[in-house]
Design a protein around this motif. Structure first.
Motif, PDB file in Angstrom:
ATOM      1  N   MET A 134      21.569  45.755  10.369  1.00  0.00           N
ATOM      2  CA  MET A 134      20.206  46.258  10.449  1.00  0.00           C
ATOM      3  C   MET A 134      19.596  45.820  11.779  1.00  0.00           C
ATOM      4  N   TYR A 135      18.884  46.725  12.398  1.00  0.00           N
ATOM      5  CA  TYR A 135      18.225  46.470  13.674  1.00  0.00           C
ATOM      6  C   TYR A 135      16.784  46.956  13.600  1.00  0.00           C
ATOM      7  N   ILE A 136      15.902  46.259  14.301  1.00  0.00           N
ATOM      8  CA  ILE A 136      14.519  46.697  14.440  1.00  0.00           C
ATOM      9  C   ILE A 136      14.259  46.917  15.935  1.00  0.00           C
ATOM     10  N   LEU A 137      13.672  48.041  16.261  1.00  0.00           N
ATOM     11  CA  LEU A 137      13.410  48.393  17.647  1.00  0.00           C
ATOM     12  C   LEU A 137      12.061  47.850  18.084  1.00  0.00           C
ATOM     13  N   ASP A 138      12.031  47.235  19.258  1.00  0.00           N
ATOM     14  CA  ASP A 138      10.762  46.884  19.867  1.00  0.00           C
ATOM     15  C   ASP A 138      10.100  48.196  20.291  1.00  0.00           C
ATOM     16  N   THR A 139       8.807  48.164  20.537  1.00  0.00           N
ATOM     17  CA  THR A 139       8.061  49.385  20.841  1.00  0.00           C
ATOM     18  C   THR A 139       8.605  50.098  22.073  1.00  0.00           C
ATOM     19  N   THR A 151      15.466  44.628  22.167  1.00  0.00           N
ATOM     20  CA  THR A 151      14.347  44.482  23.087  1.00  0.00           C
ATOM     21  C   THR A 151      14.795  43.994  24.450  1.00  0.00           C
ATOM     22  N   ARG A 152      14.032  44.378  25.455  1.00  0.00           N
ATOM     23  CA  ARG A 152      14.248  43.852  26.801  1.00  0.00           C
ATOM     24  C   ARG A 152      13.285  42.701  27.085  1.00  0.00           C
ATOM     25  N   ASP A 153      12.371  42.459  26.175  1.00  0.00           N
ATOM     26  CA  ASP A 153      11.370  41.403  26.326  1.00  0.00           C
ATOM     27  C   ASP A 153      12.060  40.055  26.532  1.00  0.00           C
ATOM     28  N   THR A 199      18.313  38.754  19.104  1.00  0.00           N
ATOM     29  CA  THR A 199      17.943  39.894  19.946  1.00  0.00           C
ATOM     30  C   THR A 199      19.189  40.498  20.563  1.00  0.00           C
ATOM     31  N   LEU A 200      19.021  41.723  21.011  1.00  0.00           N
ATOM     32  CA  LEU A 200      20.115  42.446  21.659  1.00  0.00           C
ATOM     33  C   LEU A 200      19.502  43.300  22.748  1.00  0.00           C
TER      34      LEU A 200
END
Length: 125
Positions: A1-6, A111-113, A123-124
């Protein structure tokens, strides 16, 4: 499962070169990808105050997510319970909520954050 940053969501929907190959391939190959309802809220706010150019309405983003099998993750009480435990590395309330959701759901944020990895979350990029 992954969640995308905005920003990840927007770059993915726009097929932007800003999105890393790793992020794009992970999203395309994953069994379960979601985006926080907070991201839609953030997009709406930033667009309404002129900080974000947007070619889609929020409803269209929701439809595009559905078409691409990206689930909209609602904000739940157990996500908000994580806020009291979260150190204050990041002042962005939307990112803080996404971090709490990732912790509660035991998922990885795409995320690139550079501040988000300071939290106890995977993170990835």
């Amino acid at each position: 499962m992954y969640i995308l940053d905005t920003h990840t969501l927007l770059w993915y929907l726009r097929d932007s070169e800003e999105l890393s190959d790793t992020a794009r391939n992970t999203i395309n190959d994953a069994d379960y990808v979601c985006v926080s309802a907070a991201s839609l809220w953030e997009i709406a706010i930033k667009h309404s105050i002129g900080k974000l150019d947007l070619e889609f309405t929020i409803s269209q983003i929701e439809d595009l997510c559905s078409d691409k099998d990206i689930y909209i993750l609602p904000i739940k009480g157990r996500h908000l319970d994580e806020l009291k435990k979260l150190p204050n590395h990041h002042n962005d309330p939307f990112d803080r909520l996404i971090i709490c959701q990732a912790i509660a759901e035991n998922t990885t944020i795409i995320t690139r954050d550079t501040i988000i990895p300071k939290y106890p979350v995977k993170t990835l990029w």
